[in-house]
Design a protein around this motif. Sequence first.
Motif, PDB file in Angstrom:
ATOM      1  N   HIS A 186      -8.349  47.446 -15.695  1.00 55.54           N
ATOM      2  CA  HIS A 186      -8.296  48.099 -14.386  1.00 55.54           C
ATOM      3  C   HIS A 186      -8.120  47.052 -13.292  1.00 55.54           C
ATOM      4  O   HIS A 186      -8.266  47.339 -12.116  1.00 55.54           O
TER       5      HIS A 186
ATOM      6  N   GLU B 104      -9.723  46.109 -22.306  1.00 55.89           N
ATOM      7  CA  GLU B 104     -10.427  45.298 -21.304  1.00 55.89           C
ATOM      8  C   GLU B 104     -11.125  44.095 -21.933  1.00 55.89           C
ATOM      9  O   GLU B 104     -12.327  43.912 -21.775  1.00 55.89           O
TER      10      GLU B 104
ATOM     11  N   SER C 221     -11.075  53.657 -13.236  1.00 53.63           N
ATOM     12  CA  SER C 221     -12.014  54.069 -14.270  1.00 53.63           C
ATOM     13  C   SER C 221     -11.902  55.566 -14.558  1.00 53.63           C
ATOM     14  O   SER C 221     -11.776  56.371 -13.647  1.00 53.63           O
ATOM     15  N   GLY C 222     -11.892  55.899 -15.839  1.00 57.29           N
ATOM     16  CA  GLY C 222     -11.873  57.305 -16.225  1.00 57.29           C
ATOM     17  C   GLY C 222     -10.501  57.938 -16.247  1.00 57.29           C
ATOM     18  O   GLY C 222     -10.376  59.142 -16.413  1.00 57.29           O
ATOM     19  N   CYS C 223      -9.431  57.142 -16.124  1.00 57.97           N
ATOM     20  CA  CYS C 223      -8.100  57.742 -16.048  1.00 57.97           C
ATOM     21  C   CYS C 223      -7.489  57.968 -17.425  1.00 57.97           C
ATOM     22  O   CYS C 223      -6.401  58.500 -17.540  1.00 57.97           O
ATOM     23  N   GLY C 224      -8.178  57.555 -18.485  1.00 55.79           N
ATOM     24  CA  GLY C 224      -7.681  57.847 -19.828  1.00 55.79           C
ATOM     25  C   GLY C 224      -7.028  56.680 -20.547  1.00 55.79           C
ATOM     26  O   GLY C 224      -6.402  56.869 -21.590  1.00 55.79           O
ATOM     27  N   LYS C 225      -7.181  55.473 -20.029  1.00 49.32           N
ATOM     28  CA  LYS C 225      -6.571  54.307 -20.680  1.00 49.32           C
ATOM     29  C   LYS C 225      -7.142  54.096 -22.078  1.00 49.32           C
ATOM     30  O   LYS C 225      -6.415  53.976 -23.060  1.00 49.32           O
ATOM     31  N   THR C 226      -8.492  54.027 -22.148  1.00 46.52           N
ATOM     32  CA  THR C 226      -9.136  53.785 -23.433  1.00 46.52           C
ATOM     33  C   THR C 226      -8.812  54.893 -24.420  1.00 46.52           C
ATOM     34  O   THR C 226      -8.510  54.628 -25.586  1.00 46.52           O
ATOM     35  N   THR C 227      -8.845  56.130 -23.955  1.00 46.38           N
ATOM     36  CA  THR C 227      -8.568  57.249 -24.849  1.00 46.38           C
ATOM     37  C   THR C 227      -7.168  57.131 -25.446  1.00 46.38           C
ATOM     38  O   THR C 227      -6.978  57.327 -26.648  1.00 46.38           O
TER      39      THR C 227
ATOM     40  N   PHE D  77     -10.827  66.907 -24.354  1.00 47.30           N
ATOM     41  CA  PHE D  77     -12.201  66.987 -24.860  1.00 47.30           C
ATOM     42  C   PHE D  77     -12.753  68.303 -24.347  1.00 47.30           C
ATOM     43  O   PHE D  77     -12.985  68.452 -23.154  1.00 47.30           O
TER      44      PHE D  77
ATOM     45  N   VAL E  72      -7.825  64.911 -20.766  1.00 50.63           N
ATOM     46  CA  VAL E  72      -8.120  63.521 -20.433  1.00 50.63           C
ATOM     47  C   VAL E  72      -6.840  62.686 -20.408  1.00 50.63           C
ATOM     48  O   VAL E  72      -6.689  61.778 -19.607  1.00 50.63           O
TER      49      VAL E  72
HETATM   50  N1  ATP Z   1     -15.747  61.525 -26.600  1.00 46.36           N
HETATM   51  C1  ATP Z   1     -15.572  62.042 -25.384  1.00 46.36           C
HETATM   52  N2  ATP Z   1     -16.009  63.284 -25.102  1.00 46.36           N
HETATM   53  C2  ATP Z   1     -15.824  63.817 -23.883  1.00 46.36           C
HETATM   54  N3  ATP Z   1     -15.214  63.205 -22.871  1.00 46.36           N
HETATM   55  C3  ATP Z   1     -14.754  61.960 -23.076  1.00 46.36           C
HETATM   56  C4  ATP Z   1     -14.909  61.315 -24.339  1.00 46.36           C
HETATM   57  N4  ATP Z   1     -14.353  60.086 -24.254  1.00 46.36           N
HETATM   58  C5  ATP Z   1     -13.884  59.975 -22.994  1.00 46.36           C
HETATM   59  N5  ATP Z   1     -14.112  61.099 -22.285  1.00 46.36           N
HETATM   60  C6  ATP Z   1     -13.710  61.330 -20.888  1.00 46.36           C
HETATM   61  O1  ATP Z   1     -12.354  61.066 -20.785  1.00 46.36           O
HETATM   62  C7  ATP Z   1     -12.042  60.462 -19.546  1.00 46.36           C
HETATM   63  C8  ATP Z   1     -11.219  59.209 -19.779  1.00 46.36           C
HETATM   64  O2  ATP Z   1     -11.996  58.265 -20.455  1.00 46.36           O
HETATM   65  P1  ATP Z   1     -11.453  56.829 -20.831  1.00 46.36           P
HETATM   66  O3  ATP Z   1     -12.533  56.134 -21.538  1.00 46.36           O
HETATM   67  O4  ATP Z   1     -10.155  56.970 -21.556  1.00 46.36           O
HETATM   68  O5  ATP Z   1     -11.209  56.189 -19.411  1.00 46.36           O
HETATM   69  P2  ATP Z   1     -10.743  54.720 -19.053  1.00 46.36           P
HETATM   70  O6  ATP Z   1      -9.473  54.860 -18.328  1.00 46.36           O
HETATM   71  O7  ATP Z   1     -10.746  53.859 -20.264  1.00 46.36           O
HETATM   72  O8  ATP Z   1     -11.872  54.284 -18.041  1.00 46.36           O
HETATM   73  P3  ATP Z   1     -12.631  52.878 -17.898  1.00 46.36           P
HETATM   74  O9  ATP Z   1     -11.772  52.006 -17.045  1.00 46.36           O
HETATM   75  O10 ATP Z   1     -13.888  53.251 -17.186  1.00 46.36           O
HETATM   76  O11 ATP Z   1     -12.866  52.337 -19.261  1.00 46.36           O
HETATM   77  C9  ATP Z   1     -13.360  60.199 -18.858  1.00 46.36           C
HETATM   78  O12 ATP Z   1     -13.529  61.154 -17.849  1.00 46.36           O
HETATM   79  C10 ATP Z   1     -14.393  60.380 -19.935  1.00 46.36           C
HETATM   80  O13 ATP Z   1     -15.555  60.930 -19.393  1.00 46.36           O
END
Ligand code: ATP
Lengths: 276, 353
Positions: free
Chosen positions: B192, B159, B38-44, B13, B18
């Motif tokens: 998580h 989740e 949290s924030g490690c990129g799982k959802t992405t 991003f 990410v």
């Molecule tokens: N659309 C976006 N634009 C910019 N940054 C993003 C976007 N979506 C996610 N991020 C960043 O990417 C990183 C990973 O986000 P992600 O949602 O994949 O984390 P996660 O592992 O699912 O965390 P969580 O357990 O909190 O859901 C985060 O630092 C987030 O701020």
Amino acid sequence: MKFLNRLRKFPFLAWLWFLLGALYFVLPLLATFEFSLSWDPAVPFKAYQRAFEDVRFWRSFIASNVFAVITIIACIILVVPTAYWIRLRLPQARRIVEFITLMPFVVPAIILVFGLIRVYSTPFTIPFTNIVFMQALTQFKAGTNILIVAGYMVLAMPYMYRSVDTGMRTVDILTLTEAAQSLGASWFVIITRVILPNIRSALLSGALLTFAIVVGEVILASFLGVNAFGPYLFLLGQHRAYEPAALSFVSFLLTWIAMGMIQLVTGGQNQTAGGH
Amino acid sequence: MSYLSISNVTKQFGDTVVVDNFNLEIGKGEFVSFLGPSGCGKTTTLRMVAGFENPTSGKILLDGADITDKAPNQRNVGMIFQSYALFPNMTVAQNIGFGLKVRKEADAVVKQRVSEMISLINLEAHANKYPYQLSGGQQQRVSLARALAIRPQVLLLDEPLSALDAKIRVSLRSEIRSIQKSLGITAIFVTHDQEEALSISDRIVVMNAGEMEQVGTPFEIYNFPKTRFVANFVGSLNTADAEVVDTAKGLVSVDGVQFTSAEGTKGRNKGDKVKVAIRPERFSFATQQHKDNVVDAIIENITFLGSVVRIQIKIGNTSFNMDTFNNPFLELPKIGSKQQVTCSKEAVLVLDE
Ligand SMILES: Nc1ncnc2c1ncn2[C@@H]1O[C@H](COP(=O)(O)OP(=O)(O)OP(=O)(O)O)[C@@H](O)[C@H]1O
Ligand SMILES: [Mg+2]
């Protein structure tokens, strides 16, 4: 004892303010109603009879209603996809669009109508030639109607945009969209079957406000020379005493009925919006 | 033969990476969890499989077909959200039938499939209710049925249990697992919560700051963590500074107290600074039979955690936690007393600093 307890719990102050507010709105209405009945004590509804007998009343009233419906439809077609797209893909554009929707409050209708007349009273030519491909919009009736609906859309946009946007905030539009997409839905299906039904109450309140604005509007209609209800009521008010009071009271009633209907239709909806 | 293949996928991003070079092969019918903070990129990563995000580079193949650039509504992938995301204007049955209606299936087929799904999730009595009339757990089951009704090739769950209370979370996760097994559906589950991942997955991908730390079965991840991060994140872990004493015997010393490690100290030299990691449940009080790693410890504190009793012990100058199962006849040592404790050679992990 019990009575005293209940008395202590009774929110006096809240009710006092409510009553004061209600009086503020109801008293003028009652006065208007009372006045409209006072023309001829023998025939209590004489003012209403006279007003409804007039053909020009019906013509202008129907014309305004038609304008209102067209404005509402055009506004929904314009505003819903815009608000949706901004929530979905362009959240950074929110501020700009909100600023734009404030413009109609800042720029008076009189300026709007003169601007419209200035721009659209000359024929359209194909650029760099003298070939006219469209007459000036102010020159023919359909053209004026287009102009007035466009003007109404500008006036109604803030109300429509704000209620639609608020409606989209109460349901999580982004996740619902993604859920629908993963189930195979196209954009058209998403908007018509998921988004619109879930912002129904917001649409209704936006539509009601638009309706109220269009039916009561005077300035645009009189300067564009359109026989709408606003100018008719205005003219009537200058020459007659009792009929305008009767008509004002009737339009008030209509608005209240519409509001009551919205409450009825959306009563069940509010609960669904919450999710849990 | 892998069914879903994510190869060299990177997502940026702007300038922030990410997800960094993600590689994973998932077999048909496999249940894989993405586990990480949290924030490690799982959802992405999950959203790239669903099509809601486009990878900056890399490829995603599903059953041999390249779906990297396909729109989400062309993918035949089921998605479950933390917030349930049921359509508020539709009943349970209409929600479940939505995907089939969109696919223009015949009414009879829709009706048949919807009633199958409703009995699969045991909500026969609620078919004509609206989402707001259901509990959170019921709503999430409807959302599961809705995703499964279209017979997706892959089921993605982000989740799905986080918004539910502890009891429902445990019962629903085993329900999800058994439905997934009986339908033989391929699934990716983001969480998580390490206990959740350990209990229902065939394999776990542990992620940290956009990178894959380790991929393995729950058994491997828990017992043989490859990196310090994994060891720390999955299960609780004692770590202590140590020094390599003897590379041939796998001896390390913590504040002068020596431990033998079964995996040894290969590739390291005498005197190297390392970390030792020992899980709390691997410690026990020493008896005559114990030969390896019998060390002196001072009892510092004792805490009841329900089925487990956590005893804080001091070895040398370092505090460790030691877990033992609770039972009414348990004889606990006095706080401040000196005891001999032990752990097996296999329990001692040597990690880089
Ligand atoms: N659309 C976006 N634009 C910019 N940054 C993003 C976007 N979506 C996610 N991020 C960043 O990417 C990183 C990973 O986000 P992600 O949602 O994949 O984390 P996660 O592992 O699912 O965390 P969580 O357990 O909190 O859901 C985060 O630092 C987030 O701020
Ligand atoms: Mg997430």
